[in-house]
Design a protein around this motif. Structure first.
Motif, mmCIF file in Angstrom:
data_model
loop_
_atom_site.group_PDB
_atom_site.id
_atom_site.type_symbol
_atom_site.label_atom_id
_atom_site.label_comp_id
_atom_site.label_asym_id
_atom_site.label_seq_id
_atom_site.Cartn_x
_atom_site.Cartn_y
_atom_site.Cartn_z
ATOM 1 N N VAL A 190 0.838 -1.206 0.000
ATOM 2 C CA VAL A 190 0.000 0.000 0.000
ATOM 3 C C VAL A 190 0.870 1.251 0.000
ATOM 4 N N LEU A 191 1.862 1.273 0.852
ATOM 5 C CA LEU A 191 2.731 2.459 0.918
ATOM 6 C C LEU A 191 3.558 2.609 -0.358
ATOM 7 N N VAL A 194 1.338 4.408 -2.777
ATOM 8 C CA VAL A 194 1.218 5.835 -2.429
ATOM 9 C C VAL A 194 2.454 6.594 -2.867
ATOM 10 N N GLN A 197 2.654 7.023 -6.680
ATOM 11 C CA GLN A 197 1.781 8.098 -7.149
ATOM 12 C C GLN A 197 2.408 9.466 -6.893
ATOM 13 N N LYS A 198 3.033 9.636 -5.745
ATOM 14 C CA LYS A 198 3.703 10.903 -5.428
ATOM 15 C C LYS A 198 4.837 11.177 -6.399
ATOM 16 N N ASN A 226 -2.952 2.806 7.277
ATOM 17 C CA ASN A 226 -2.432 2.825 5.911
ATOM 18 C C ASN A 226 -3.540 2.773 4.868
ATOM 19 N N ILE A 229 -4.449 6.394 4.606
ATOM 20 C CA ILE A 229 -3.442 7.133 3.840
ATOM 21 C C ILE A 229 -3.683 6.939 2.350
ATOM 22 N N ALA A 230 -3.943 5.699 1.955
ATOM 23 C CA ALA A 230 -4.158 5.404 0.532
ATOM 24 C C ALA A 230 -5.441 6.056 0.016
ATOM 25 N N ASN A 232 -6.957 8.651 1.073
ATOM 26 C CA ASN A 232 -6.841 10.109 1.043
ATOM 27 C C ASN A 232 -5.782 10.613 0.065
ATOM 28 N N SER A 233 -5.101 9.690 -0.610
ATOM 29 C CA SER A 233 -4.103 10.078 -1.605
ATOM 30 C C SER A 233 -4.783 10.267 -2.965
ATOM 31 N N ASP A 234 -3.966 10.497 -3.990
ATOM 32 C CA ASP A 234 -4.504 10.663 -5.344
ATOM 33 C C ASP A 234 -4.556 9.347 -6.123
ATOM 34 N N LEU A 235 -4.322 8.259 -5.445
ATOM 35 C CA LEU A 235 -4.438 6.954 -6.087
ATOM 36 C C LEU A 235 -5.886 6.666 -6.477
#
Length: 256
Positions: A190-191, A194, A197-198, A226, A229-230, A232-235
């Protein structure tokens, strides 16, 4: 010699055989994964007999998370059944042998017991095997949906300047767009998604779309922190356990 005596002679001490309406119930000295004693039955009908489980084992396995709808898990089960000359009776949801003459039943008990003990291994596949099975199911579904439109590449780093990011499934579409799919089976995976994507954003790489697809959004292998985190990311996020067809179609729409 009675059938009960013959059974005890073929196997070992610790078995308890009793007469029941369908034939015989055999209590073994081993336990099922639930902690209950492993029991099977000898069903007799019209001068023939077969071995079968208690009628609860399939439900128990599915209740513990075994997905028999998975092509790969079904194949593993089929292999075990073939090896032990047993089958899954879909009408009764029972594991059983074929019908045979009563005098052959005792000699088949060790083989059937071996199957009942080994089928539990489907629940305890090591982590890498479970991960591999999910990825294979996902890759197969993606391959089928994009057939003729894209090349599907597994387990490679698709961006030379980002060699540390191994993408589980890459959809290289014929129009030049790419979808990088990460299988969300652990906190590390998962990380990784993330961070990938960054990196796309920081380096201005705009011909890739990054997807994170969870095997089970509510599964215990990925921590709640986690998962948040995923999400709330742009993934782009998918939940395989929540609807396989919907996940595949979501991926497909990103190049159409």
């Amino acid at each position: 010699m009675s059938l009960a005596e013959e059974i005890c002679e073929v196997v070992c001490e610790g078995f308890k055989v009793r007469k029941v309406p369908v034939g015989y119930s055999v209590l073994t000295p081993w336990t099922w994964f639930s902690g209950e004693p492993l029991t099977f039955f000898i069903r007799e009908e019209k001068g023939q007999a077969r071995l079968e489980d208690s009628g609860l084992l399939v439900a128990d396995l599915q209740g513990m998370g075994l997905d028999l709808g998975s092509e790969n898990r079904r194949a593993l089960l089929a292999s075990l059944l073939t090896e032990h000359r047993a089958f899954l009776d879909d009408d009764d949801s029972q594991f059983a042998t074929e019908w045979m003459t009563i005098d052959r039943v005792a000699s088949r008990i060790p083989e059937f017991l071996s199957f009942l003990l080994r089928v539990q291994d489907l629940l305890f596949l090591n982590r890498d095997k479970v991960r591999s099975t999910f990825k294979e199911d996902l890759a197969s579904a993606i391959q089928d949906r994009f057939e003729g439109e894209a090349e599907i590449i597994l387990g490679q780093a698709p961006i030379p300047r980002l060699p540390q990011y191994i993408v589980d499934i890459l959809v290289a579409h014929r129009d030049g767009r790419n979808i990088a799919i990460f299988a969300g089976v652990s906190d590390v995976s998962v990380l990784q998604a993330v961070l990938f994507q960054k990196e796309l954003q920081i380096k201005g790489i705009d011909d890739f779309t990054a997807f994170l697809i969870f095997e089970d959004m509510n599964g215990a292998r990925v921590s709640q922190r986690n998962r948040s985190i995923a999400i709330n990311s742009d993934l782009e996020i998918g939940d395989w356990g929540g609807g396989r067809l919907e996940v595949v179609e979501k991926v497909y729409r990103h190049v159409h």
